[in-house]
Every structure is written in structure tokens, then in C-alpha cells.
Design a protein around this motif. Sequence first.
Motif, PDB file in Angstrom:
ATOM      1  N   CYS A  66      -7.648  11.918   0.818  1.00 41.60           N
ATOM      2  CA  CYS A  66      -7.665  13.198   1.535  1.00 41.60           C
ATOM      3  C   CYS A  66      -6.951  13.027   2.872  1.00 41.60           C
ATOM      4  CB  CYS A  66      -9.096  13.664   1.780  1.00 41.60           C
ATOM      5  SG  CYS A  66      -9.890  14.413   0.340  1.00 41.60           S
ATOM      6  N   HIS A  67      -6.101  13.977   3.174  1.00 41.27           N
ATOM      7  CA  HIS A  67      -5.347  13.982   4.426  1.00 41.27           C
ATOM      8  C   HIS A  67      -5.761  15.247   5.190  1.00 41.27           C
ATOM      9  CE1 HIS A  67      -1.107  14.493   6.440  1.00 41.27           C
ATOM     10  NE2 HIS A  67      -2.051  14.258   7.326  1.00 41.27           N
ATOM     11  N   CYS A  68      -6.428  15.041   6.308  1.00 39.46           N
ATOM     12  CA  CYS A  68      -6.964  16.149   7.112  1.00 39.46           C
ATOM     13  C   CYS A  68      -6.371  16.140   8.511  1.00 39.46           C
ATOM     14  CB  CYS A  68      -8.482  16.045   7.234  1.00 39.46           C
ATOM     15  SG  CYS A  68      -9.407  16.195   5.696  1.00 39.46           S
ATOM     16  N   LEU A  69      -6.477  17.275   9.175  1.00 37.72           N
ATOM     17  CA  LEU A  69      -6.191  17.367  10.595  1.00 37.72           C
ATOM     18  C   LEU A  69      -7.495  17.467  11.353  1.00 37.72           C
ATOM     19  CD1 LEU A  69      -3.219  19.863  11.156  1.00 37.72           C
ATOM     20  CD2 LEU A  69      -3.210  17.379  11.383  1.00 37.72           C
ATOM     21  N   LYS A  70      -7.629  16.640  12.392  1.00 38.92           N
ATOM     22  CA  LYS A  70      -8.789  16.756  13.269  1.00 38.92           C
ATOM     23  C   LYS A  70      -8.666  18.066  14.072  1.00 38.92           C
ATOM     24  CE  LYS A  70     -10.948  14.920  17.362  1.00 38.92           C
ATOM     25  NZ  LYS A  70     -10.825  14.034  18.508  1.00 38.92           N
ATOM     26  N   HIS A  79      -4.069  13.151  12.718  1.00 32.30           N
ATOM     27  CA  HIS A  79      -4.126  13.068  11.254  1.00 32.30           C
ATOM     28  C   HIS A  79      -5.150  12.023  10.814  1.00 32.30           C
ATOM     29  CE1 HIS A  79      -0.437  15.503  10.514  1.00 32.30           C
ATOM     30  NE2 HIS A  79      -0.207  15.142  11.774  1.00 32.30           N
ATOM     31  N   VAL A  80      -5.958  12.401   9.825  1.00 32.31           N
ATOM     32  CA  VAL A  80      -7.009  11.523   9.310  1.00 32.31           C
ATOM     33  C   VAL A  80      -6.791  11.372   7.806  1.00 32.31           C
ATOM     34  CG1 VAL A  80      -9.492  11.178   9.060  1.00 32.31           C
ATOM     35  CG2 VAL A  80      -8.590  12.338  11.101  1.00 32.31           C
ATOM     36  N   ILE A  81      -6.461  10.162   7.386  1.00 32.66           N
ATOM     37  CA  ILE A  81      -6.179   9.860   5.973  1.00 32.66           C
ATOM     38  C   ILE A  81      -7.249   8.891   5.484  1.00 32.66           C
ATOM     39  CG2 ILE A  81      -4.526   8.844   4.366  1.00 32.66           C
ATOM     40  CD1 ILE A  81      -2.332   9.594   6.521  1.00 32.66           C
ATOM     41  N   VAL A  82      -8.064   9.342   4.534  1.00 32.16           N
ATOM     42  CA  VAL A  82      -9.172   8.526   4.035  1.00 32.16           C
ATOM     43  C   VAL A  82      -9.110   8.486   2.508  1.00 32.16           C
ATOM     44  CG1 VAL A  82     -11.675   8.286   3.892  1.00 32.16           C
ATOM     45  CG2 VAL A  82     -10.629   9.079   6.023  1.00 32.16           C
ATOM     46  N   ALA A  83      -9.224   7.284   1.951  1.00 31.15           N
ATOM     47  CA  ALA A  83      -9.228   7.097   0.501  1.00 31.15           C
ATOM     48  C   ALA A  83     -10.521   6.418   0.072  1.00 31.15           C
ATOM     49  CB  ALA A  83      -8.025   6.261   0.063  1.00 31.15           C
ATOM     50  N   THR A  84     -11.120   6.943  -0.991  1.00 26.60           N
ATOM     51  CA  THR A  84     -12.347   6.384  -1.553  1.00 26.60           C
ATOM     52  C   THR A  84     -12.233   6.330  -3.066  1.00 26.60           C
ATOM     53  OG1 THR A  84     -13.455   8.512  -1.926  1.00 26.60           O
ATOM     54  CG2 THR A  84     -13.669   7.540   0.280  1.00 26.60           C
ATOM     55  N   LEU A 102      -8.068  20.461   5.612  1.00 26.47           N
ATOM     56  CA  LEU A 102      -7.588  19.617   4.518  1.00 26.47           C
ATOM     57  C   LEU A 102      -6.151  20.008   4.186  1.00 26.47           C
ATOM     58  CD1 LEU A 102      -8.111  17.456   2.359  1.00 26.47           C
ATOM     59  CD2 LEU A 102      -9.029  19.260   0.890  1.00 26.47           C
ATOM     60  N   LEU A 103      -5.205  19.146   4.535  1.00 31.15           N
ATOM     61  CA  LEU A 103      -3.795  19.429   4.296  1.00 31.15           C
ATOM     62  C   LEU A 103      -3.386  19.134   2.863  1.00 31.15           C
ATOM     63  CD1 LEU A 103      -2.095  17.975   7.503  1.00 31.15           C
ATOM     64  CD2 LEU A 103      -2.782  20.332   7.045  1.00 31.15           C
ATOM     65  N   GLU A 104      -3.905  18.042   2.317  1.00 25.15           N
ATOM     66  CA  GLU A 104      -3.536  17.655   0.954  1.00 25.15           C
ATOM     67  C   GLU A 104      -4.519  16.608   0.440  1.00 25.15           C
ATOM     68  OE1 GLU A 104       0.233  15.513   0.805  1.00 25.15           O
ATOM     69  OE2 GLU A 104      -0.053  14.824   2.866  1.00 25.15           O
ATOM     70  N   HIS A 105      -4.577  16.521  -0.862  1.00 35.10           N
ATOM     71  CA  HIS A 105      -5.342  15.443  -1.486  1.00 35.10           C
ATOM     72  C   HIS A 105      -4.604  14.991  -2.724  1.00 35.10           C
ATOM     73  CE1 HIS A 105      -6.931  17.925  -4.803  1.00 35.10           C
ATOM     74  NE2 HIS A 105      -7.068  18.888  -3.902  1.00 35.10           N
ATOM     75  N   MET A 106      -4.829  13.773  -3.109  1.00 28.89           N
ATOM     76  CA  MET A 106      -4.141  13.220  -4.276  1.00 28.89           C
ATOM     77  C   MET A 106      -4.959  12.089  -4.867  1.00 28.89           C
ATOM     78  SD  MET A 106      -1.010  11.499  -2.156  1.00 28.89           S
ATOM     79  CE  MET A 106      -0.709  13.110  -1.430  1.00 28.89           C
ATOM     80  N   SER A 107      -4.639  11.746  -6.089  1.00 26.67           N
ATOM     81  CA  SER A 107      -5.349  10.675  -6.785  1.00 26.67           C
ATOM     82  C   SER A 107      -4.425   9.469  -6.933  1.00 26.67           C
ATOM     83  CB  SER A 107      -5.835  11.143  -8.154  1.00 26.67           C
ATOM     84  OG  SER A 107      -4.741  11.574  -8.941  1.00 26.67           O
ATOM     85  N   ALA A 142       0.860  -1.194   0.000  1.00 20.04           N
ATOM     86  CA  ALA A 142       0.000   0.000   0.000  1.00 20.04           C
ATOM     87  C   ALA A 142       0.894   1.241   0.000  1.00 20.04           C
ATOM     88  CB  ALA A 142      -0.926  -0.026   1.211  1.00 20.04           C
ATOM     89  N   THR A 143       1.560   1.464  -1.123  1.00 16.90           N
ATOM     90  CA  THR A 143       2.629   2.458  -1.201  1.00 16.90           C
ATOM     91  C   THR A 143       2.132   3.870  -0.896  1.00 16.90           C
ATOM     92  OG1 THR A 143       3.747   1.087  -2.839  1.00 16.90           O
ATOM     93  CG2 THR A 143       4.457   3.379  -2.669  1.00 16.90           C
ATOM     94  N   ARG A 144       1.022   4.260  -1.511  1.00 19.50           N
ATOM     95  CA  ARG A 144       0.527   5.616  -1.296  1.00 19.50           C
ATOM     96  C   ARG A 144       0.153   5.829   0.179  1.00 19.50           C
ATOM     97  NH1 ARG A 144      -1.455   8.971  -4.979  1.00 19.50           N
ATOM     98  NH2 ARG A 144       0.509   8.373  -5.938  1.00 19.50           N
ATOM     99  N   SER A 145      -0.514   4.854   0.761  1.00 19.53           N
ATOM    100  CA  SER A 145      -0.901   4.953   2.170  1.00 19.53           C
ATOM    101  C   SER A 145       0.324   5.066   3.063  1.00 19.53           C
ATOM    102  CB  SER A 145      -1.734   3.734   2.577  1.00 19.53           C
ATOM    103  OG  SER A 145      -2.943   3.684   1.850  1.00 19.53           O
ATOM    104  N   LEU A 146       1.317   4.233   2.817  1.00 20.72           N
ATOM    105  CA  LEU A 146       2.528   4.257   3.632  1.00 20.72           C
ATOM    106  C   LEU A 146       3.247   5.597   3.508  1.00 20.72           C
ATOM    107  CD1 LEU A 146       4.483   2.701   5.490  1.00 20.72           C
ATOM    108  CD2 LEU A 146       5.656   1.907   3.419  1.00 20.72           C
ATOM    109  N   GLU A 147       3.321   6.126   2.287  1.00 19.32           N
ATOM    110  CA  GLU A 147       3.982   7.418   2.076  1.00 19.32           C
ATOM    111  C   GLU A 147       3.270   8.516   2.860  1.00 19.32           C
ATOM    112  OE1 GLU A 147       3.843   7.857  -2.131  1.00 19.32           O
ATOM    113  OE2 GLU A 147       5.701   6.733  -2.488  1.00 19.32           O
ATOM    114  N   LEU A 148       1.939   8.516   2.824  1.00 17.50           N
ATOM    115  CA  LEU A 148       1.182   9.544   3.530  1.00 17.50           C
ATOM    116  C   LEU A 148       1.385   9.435   5.050  1.00 17.50           C
ATOM    117  CD1 LEU A 148      -2.096   9.579   1.436  1.00 17.50           C
ATOM    118  CD2 LEU A 148      -0.671  11.572   1.912  1.00 17.50           C
ATOM    119  N   ILE A 149       1.349   8.219   5.561  1.00 19.53           N
ATOM    120  CA  ILE A 149       1.538   8.029   7.007  1.00 19.53           C
ATOM    121  C   ILE A 149       2.938   8.453   7.423  1.00 19.53           C
ATOM    122  CG2 ILE A 149       1.682   6.284   8.827  1.00 19.53           C
ATOM    123  CD1 ILE A 149      -0.613   4.809   7.319  1.00 19.53           C
ATOM    124  N   ARG A 150       3.927   8.083   6.632  1.00 13.18           N
ATOM    125  CA  ARG A 150       5.303   8.464   6.971  1.00 13.18           C
ATOM    126  C   ARG A 150       5.506   9.975   6.875  1.00 13.18           C
ATOM    127  NH1 ARG A 150       9.646   4.937   3.850  1.00 13.18           N
ATOM    128  NH2 ARG A 150      10.977   6.236   5.155  1.00 13.18           N
TER     129      ARG A 150
END
Length: 206
Positions: A200-204, A142-147, A179-184, A27-35
Motif C-alpha cells: 500500500c502506498h499512502c500519503l500522510k 509518502h508511506v509505502i508498507v508491504a505485508t 491511499l494512492l495505490e496498492h498492488m500484490s 527489492a524491485t517492487r519497492s524500488l519502483e514504488l520509491i522511484r
Amino acid sequence: MQNPKEHWEKVYQTKQPDAVSWFQEHATRSLELIRSVGTSLNANVIDVGGGASTLVDDLLRNGFENVSVLDLSASALEVARKRLGTEGSGVTWIAGDICTVNLPDHAYDIWHDRAVFHFLTDPADRASYVQQVMKSVKPGGHVIVATFAPDGPEQCSGLPVARYAPGELHQEFGPSFELLEHMSEEHKTPWGSVQHFVYCHCLKPQ
């Protein structure tokens, strides 16, 4: 009509983990965002709907020490547990429905969800999900959600889904979330078709 838990238990009891459309070797994109969040490696991370995903493997191998994986399907979690063996002994495994499960208050620094939220086609379920985020993520977490994106599939695993543009997905959580960032992402399924996702990567709010 089969209830969601029965549906997902059947999926993971009858299919190999790499024979489902959402499978990723990594899950490369997810791992990059978390890191990229830049928190310490002892940050509390929860992977919502993580199931049999290999994200937990890569988080552990990148040094993250406090990882929880939640999924509706106990069978999916068991796939990951068996794959990790003793390496996963420190992982917190949670079998439950994200809309109703009892999560600890203000426990998580990072909330990650790839492809759960878009199954919540009932507005009441989406509201319950956001309430879980408000309850269990630390203030400023940090809240990272992908749909699925607007041009993504209309169904997945035989179930209807909701599709989102970044602004629409952010709106579900409300303006208090920054909303800090979003990507496809163009996700290639095991049989070669392409599915479009939005992250979407948001801050609570504090």
C-alpha cells in the motif's frame, strides 16, 4: 520466551543473508514504488526493517543521497554496512525498535517498510508504529508498507504475523491517509516456495 531483538540478532548471526525466506536479490517492487514518487534524489528516505536488504544498495546506485536504514538487529545492519563498504558511508544506520526508537520530527519524505508491520500482532504496537509515522514523516510525505496478503503465510521466522488485504492495511493508518495505490507481489523464497504480499502506498495527511 526470547524477546524480539534476541530473536532477530540470532537469525542474522547464524544464517547467511540469502538463506532467509524474505531475501530478494533486488527489492524491485519497492524500488519502483520509491522511484515513482517523483521526489528529488535528495529526498530523505527511511527503510524500516531494512536490515541486510539490498534496497539501500539500489537506492544509492539510483542516485538517492539521503537514505536511512532502521532495524531491530544491529547484526543485520552490519551485514549491509560491510557489503556496501565506503559506498554506504553516507547512509544513516539506526539500530532500534520501530515502536519505541526516537526518530526526528518531520524528517522523512518517504517511509518504506517491507515486512515489519505484519509482525506487529499487538494492536498497541501497531498504534505506536502509526504514531511514529505521524511524528517522523513530513506532512504530505509518502508511506509505502508491504505485508503478507490474506493468503500469505501465518508465520515467518517462527513468529506469528498478521495478514492484510489492501483495505485492511490502509484502515490501520486511518482515513486521513490517502491511499494512492496498492498492488500484490508473489515473492519466491530462496527455496522456491511462493509468498503473497500486498503493498500500500499512502500519503500522510498535510
